[in-house]
Design a protein around this motif. Structure first.
Motif, PDB file in Angstrom:
ATOM      1  N   GLU A 228       0.824  -1.210   0.000  1.00  0.00           N
ATOM      2  CA  GLU A 228       0.000   0.000   0.000  1.00  0.00           C
ATOM      3  C   GLU A 228       0.860   1.261   0.000  1.00  0.00           C
ATOM      4  O   GLU A 228       0.569   2.219  -0.729  1.00  0.00           O
ATOM      5  CB  GLU A 228      -0.942  -0.007   1.198  1.00  0.00           C
ATOM      6  N   ALA A 229       1.924   1.273   0.811  1.00  0.00           N
ATOM      7  CA  ALA A 229       2.805   2.448   0.855  1.00  0.00           C
ATOM      8  C   ALA A 229       3.511   2.642  -0.481  1.00  0.00           C
ATOM      9  O   ALA A 229       3.639   3.771  -0.971  1.00  0.00           O
ATOM     10  CB  ALA A 229       3.815   2.309   1.989  1.00  0.00           C
ATOM     11  N   LEU A 230       3.958   1.535  -1.085  1.00  0.00           N
ATOM     12  CA  LEU A 230       4.633   1.643  -2.380  1.00  0.00           C
ATOM     13  C   LEU A 230       3.661   2.087  -3.466  1.00  0.00           C
ATOM     14  O   LEU A 230       4.040   2.858  -4.357  1.00  0.00           O
ATOM     15  CB  LEU A 230       5.296   0.319  -2.749  1.00  0.00           C
TER      16      LEU A 230
ATOM     17  N   SER B 263      10.239   4.357  -7.977  1.00  0.00           N
ATOM     18  CA  SER B 263       9.771   5.695  -7.616  1.00  0.00           C
ATOM     19  C   SER B 263      10.393   6.230  -6.327  1.00  0.00           C
ATOM     20  O   SER B 263       9.852   7.146  -5.718  1.00  0.00           O
ATOM     21  CB  SER B 263       8.234   5.678  -7.493  1.00  0.00           C
ATOM     22  N   GLU B 264      11.547   5.679  -5.918  1.00  0.00           N
ATOM     23  CA  GLU B 264      12.206   6.147  -4.699  1.00  0.00           C
ATOM     24  C   GLU B 264      12.636   7.609  -4.831  1.00  0.00           C
ATOM     25  O   GLU B 264      12.837   8.119  -5.938  1.00  0.00           O
ATOM     26  CB  GLU B 264      13.471   5.320  -4.421  1.00  0.00           C
ATOM     27  N   VAL B 265      12.827   8.247  -3.684  1.00  0.00           N
ATOM     28  CA  VAL B 265      13.445   9.573  -3.663  1.00  0.00           C
ATOM     29  C   VAL B 265      14.813   9.446  -4.313  1.00  0.00           C
ATOM     30  O   VAL B 265      15.582   8.536  -4.005  1.00  0.00           O
ATOM     31  CB  VAL B 265      13.598  10.088  -2.218  1.00  0.00           C
ATOM     32  N   ASP B 266      15.129  10.353  -5.211  1.00  0.00           N
ATOM     33  CA  ASP B 266      16.447  10.370  -5.845  1.00  0.00           C
ATOM     34  C   ASP B 266      17.396  11.137  -4.930  1.00  0.00           C
ATOM     35  O   ASP B 266      17.340  12.362  -4.849  1.00  0.00           O
ATOM     36  CB  ASP B 266      16.365  11.029  -7.221  1.00  0.00           C
ATOM     37  N   VAL B 267      18.240  10.403  -4.210  1.00  0.00           N
ATOM     38  CA  VAL B 267      19.155  11.040  -3.249  1.00  0.00           C
ATOM     39  C   VAL B 267      20.460  11.489  -3.887  1.00  0.00           C
ATOM     40  O   VAL B 267      21.306  12.062  -3.207  1.00  0.00           O
ATOM     41  CB  VAL B 267      19.481  10.123  -2.044  1.00  0.00           C
ATOM     42  N   ARG B 268      20.634  11.280  -5.167  1.00  0.00           N
ATOM     43  CA  ARG B 268      21.911  11.661  -5.793  1.00  0.00           C
ATOM     44  C   ARG B 268      22.207  13.150  -5.658  1.00  0.00           C
ATOM     45  O   ARG B 268      23.352  13.505  -5.323  1.00  0.00           O
ATOM     46  CB  ARG B 268      21.946  11.188  -7.245  1.00  0.00           C
TER      47      ARG B 268
END
Length: 184
Positions: free
Chosen positions: A4-6, A47-52
């Motif tokens: 659900e979170a994803l 769809s993760e936060v892009d931490v680059r």
């Protein structure tokens, strides 16, 4: 809970996710780094936060960067990420430095997750890689600063946890950087 979170994260507008990731990079000033301090990040998947952008902002302040490398079904190590060095496929749609890169022990860990709760407990992707890696660091006497990086929509009511589960120290989201209460 994970699914659900994803699904909520996947439902975020792609352009908005990019803008939110760039805005999160501005939090680099809130993360104390000294020259040579080792910061682990991750190569974003799906769809993760892009931490680059955040990682490179920390590098500009003197941090040494590393990314997780999957060695087998239970183990990750953190290999140094250097500008211009080749990256190799790590599985799961991620990339990282190859075997020639130095293995480092991070003192700050930017961690991905599927879901989190207000107590600082996380649901990962089910492999337990980070829990075991953090345990190995603890065995070496290293207590890394654990900063989860996620979107607000990944918050859930309560993550079931056990004694061996690692509690997060902080969360960076589009709402900013905040600390979790200790040992709840």
């Amino acid at each position: 809970m994970r699914a659900e979170a994803l699904a909520r994260r996947d439902g975020l507008d792609a352009v908005w996710r990019v803008e939110a990731s760039l805005a999160m990079a501005e939090a680099a000033g809130l993360i104390d780094v000294e020259p040579g301090m080792v910061v682990s990040g991750y190569w974003p998947m799906r769809s993760e936060v892009d931490v680059r952008p955040l990682m490179f902002a920390l590098m500009e302040r003197g941090a040494r960067l590393c990314l997780p490398a999957i060695l087998d079904k239970t183990t990750i190590v953190f290999r140094e990420l250097k500008r211009g060095a080749p990256l190799v496929e790590m599985g799961f749609g991620t990339a990282g430095p190859g075997e020639e890169a130095e293995v480092l022990d991070p003192t700050v860990m930017l961690m991905p997750l599927a879901a989190y709760d207000a107590r600082g407990h996380r649901i990962g992707y089910g492999g337990g890689y980070y829990d075991r890696a953090i345990e190995r660091l603890h065995d070496k006497g290293i207590q890394p600063r654990l900063i989860a990086v996620a979107f607000d929509c990944q918050l859930v009511d309560t993550v079931p946890n056990e004694d061996h589960d690692v509690q997060l120290g902080e969360l960076l989201s589009e709402s900013g950087l905040r600390a979790f209460p200790l040992s709840l």
